[in-house]
Design an enzyme around this catalytic site. Structure first.
Site, PDB file in Angstrom:
ATOM      1  N   CYS A 185      -5.007   2.027  -3.418  1.00  0.00           N
ATOM      2  CA  CYS A 185      -5.489   0.992  -2.494  1.00  0.00           C
ATOM      3  C   CYS A 185      -5.199   1.292  -1.027  1.00  0.00           C
ATOM      4  CB  CYS A 185      -4.884  -0.361  -2.868  1.00  0.00           C
ATOM      5  SG  CYS A 185      -5.451  -0.992  -4.457  1.00  0.00           S
ATOM      6  N   LYS A 209     -14.394   6.510 -23.186  1.00  0.00           N
ATOM      7  CA  LYS A 209     -13.429   5.475 -22.801  1.00  0.00           C
ATOM      8  C   LYS A 209     -13.618   4.214 -23.646  1.00  0.00           C
ATOM      9  CE  LYS A 209     -12.618   4.539 -18.401  1.00  0.00           C
ATOM     10  NZ  LYS A 209     -12.818   4.004 -17.025  1.00  0.00           N
ATOM     11  N   ARG A 268      -2.736   9.046  -7.346  1.00  0.00           N
ATOM     12  CA  ARG A 268      -3.604   9.086  -6.168  1.00  0.00           C
ATOM     13  C   ARG A 268      -2.800   8.954  -4.876  1.00  0.00           C
ATOM     14  NH1 ARG A 268      -8.094   4.926  -8.428  1.00  0.00           N
ATOM     15  NH2 ARG A 268      -6.224   4.185  -9.497  1.00  0.00           N
ATOM     16  N   LYS A 271      -9.235  -8.959   1.972  1.00  0.00           N
ATOM     17  CA  LYS A 271      -8.646  -7.898   1.139  1.00  0.00           C
ATOM     18  C   LYS A 271      -8.176  -6.723   1.990  1.00  0.00           C
ATOM     19  CE  LYS A 271      -7.824  -5.107  -2.358  1.00  0.00           C
ATOM     20  NZ  LYS A 271      -6.683  -5.278  -3.268  1.00  0.00           N
ATOM     21  N   ALA A 292      12.477   1.337   2.820  1.00  0.00           N
ATOM     22  CA  ALA A 292      12.194   2.654   3.391  1.00  0.00           C
ATOM     23  C   ALA A 292      12.004   3.689   2.283  1.00  0.00           C
ATOM     24  CB  ALA A 292      13.334   3.071   4.312  1.00  0.00           C
ATOM     25  N   GLY A 293      11.109   4.636   2.526  1.00  0.00           N
ATOM     26  CA  GLY A 293      10.848   5.661   1.524  1.00  0.00           C
ATOM     27  C   GLY A 293       9.984   6.771   2.080  1.00  0.00           C
ATOM     28  N   THR A 307     -13.074  -3.544  -4.295  1.00  0.00           N
ATOM     29  CA  THR A 307     -12.735  -3.659  -2.875  1.00  0.00           C
ATOM     30  C   THR A 307     -13.876  -3.058  -2.064  1.00  0.00           C
ATOM     31  OG1 THR A 307     -10.378  -3.529  -3.355  1.00  0.00           O
ATOM     32  CG2 THR A 307     -11.060  -3.046  -1.111  1.00  0.00           C
TER      33      THR A 307
END
Length: 436
Positions: free
Chosen positions: A263, A35, A333, A207, A255-256, A122
């Site tokens: 997260c 990386k 994710r 958070k 809406a979905g 987090t």
């Protein structure tokens, strides 16, 4: 100031590049040598609009560098940020803090000067206390303040969020930490970005509370969408009607098919586990997690219903447009598309899919799905087209071409990006979310 960013993933790389753009000297550190080599060559490990150019320009000035050697990279740093992953731990949903604690141990053993160690990852309440203990136990003789500084970056808009934040939260227990962090964020303070100083545990909880509240808004409007379909109301008008109330706000009321990403899923679970550990139930968040998980499969069943139901589905083909959990990212994710595709393939449906950025990461998660080179290849001979992610590329499809390629003019729009009247006028059988 010299800043060391331990972890060159989404949070670390964006934060490091933005700090460098503010004029700080930043080194981004990662154990993954491949990386780091790719970053030195200008190849980004993630897709985030504008990030490649931001990195390139700051590497050119010498303000942004990359390293695999933590001890060398943190030497002389005024602030060392821990920005490694905290995924959900297998089996119990707790945040896996092993990477955070391993970095803290390395930092404690390698420090050569007074500095601030900042948890940007987090982390649950109390993590900063343990980081402080680990560094102290390493025998470090230098003055170290452990500070919490959570990130509030939206994937797809992270650079703008970092440079023009709604707020900067800093949890510090002593003046030294507050003073160094004030200097780190001085470029934003001059632009009048609000800085909220709290104690460390409050910052850590802010958070999680923020993400849980946003997840709750999404889940609430999704349930209202289901009710709208039953009573003949329009969820988009409901969203506008309640969003115009300043106490509620307009954002996160679309809406979905449910929330996903890096997260909300893991942070809501981690908050539940923290609440459980402290015997303080968070029943609203618990309901949000359950409702969201069930919604993703329900959206798959909605697509099945559009092609005649489960019993009629075997042997039919559905085109899935959009695989990432949101547009302008390659992040797969906990994407709703995974559950939608699984529901369809379990019913014997052939699924062909296209996503502008996410197919490389999606392919191993969806081994039974055919990945296509463009939306029209996916649509060819399909019995229905399902829009799962609202990429701009899908907002102006050539609908005549769609009709000519598809086996049947059926569209299931899980993001409400088209108007029902327009689609009916164009000859489509159109299904959307929470609209009559």
């Amino acid at each position: 100031m010299k800043i060391a960013m331990v972890g060159s993933g989404y949070v670390g790389l964006v934060s490091g590049a933005c700090f460098a753009d503010f004029g700080h000297d930043v080194v981004c550190i990662d154990k993954d040598r491949g990386k780091i080599d790719r970053l030195r060559d200008g190849i980004m490990p993630i897709y985030e609009p504008g990030l490649d150019k931001l990195v390139e320009s700051n590497v050119a000035t010498g303000r942004l560098t990359f390293s695999t050697d933590l001890a060398d990279a943190i030497a002389g740093a005024h602030a060392i940020f821990i920005a490694v992953g905290t995924p959900s731990r297998r089996g119990d949903g707790h945040a896996d803090l092993s990477f955070v604690y391993a970095v803290a141990e390395e930092i404690g053993a390698a420090l050569t000067n007074d500095c601030v160690v900042v948890t940007k990852s987090t982390v649950p309440v109390g993590t900063g206390d343990e980081v402080e203990r680990i560094i102290a136990a390493s025998g470090c003789s230098h003055k170290v303040a452990v500070v919490s500084n959570p990130e509030f970056l939206r994937e797809g808009a992270a650079i703008g969020d970092f440079k023009r934040p709604d707020r900067i939260v800093i949890g510090a227990e002593e003046d030294f930490g507050r003073e160094v962090m004030s200097e780190v964020y001085r470029p934003l303070f001059l632009n009048e970005s609000p800085i909220l100083f709290t104690n460390r545990r409050t910052s850590e909880l802010i958070k999680y509370a923020a993400n849980a509240f946003l997840a709750t808004k999404i889940t609430f409007i999704n349930e209202m969408a289901d009710l709208c379909e039953k009573v003949g109301a329009d969820v988009q008008d409901v969203s506008r009607g309640i969003g115009m109330d300043n106490r509620i706000g307009r954002k996160f009321l679309h809406a979905g098919p449910g929330y996903g990403g890096s997260c909300f899923p893991k942070d809501t679970l981690a908050l539940l586990k923290t609440a459980e550990d402290y015997d303080s139930p968070t029943r609203i968040v618990e309901a949000v997690v359950k409702v969201n998980e069930s919604r993703k499969r329900a959206m798959g069943r909605k697509v099945l219903d559009a092609i005649g139901g489960h019993d009629e589905a075997r042997g039919k083909k559905v085109a899935l447009l959009g695989l990432t959990f949101k547009p302008n990212t390659d992040d797969m994710r906990d994407s709703p598309s995974i559950a939608v595709a699984q529901t369809l393939t379990d019913a014997g449906v052939e699924v062909a899919a296209y996503d502008p950025e996410g197919m490389e990461l999606a392919a191993p998660l969806m081994p039974d799905v055919i990945m296509c080179s463009d939306p029209y290849q996916a649509i060819e001979s399909a019995d229905a087209v399902a829009i799962v992610t609202e990429w701009d590329a899908f907002r102006a499809l050539d609908l005549d071409r769609v009709k000519s390629l598809a086996e049947a003019p059926i569209m299931v729009d899980l993001r409400n990006i088209y108007r029902p009247d327009d689609m009916r006028d164009r000859g489509f059988e159109y299904h959307s979310i929470g609209r009559p």
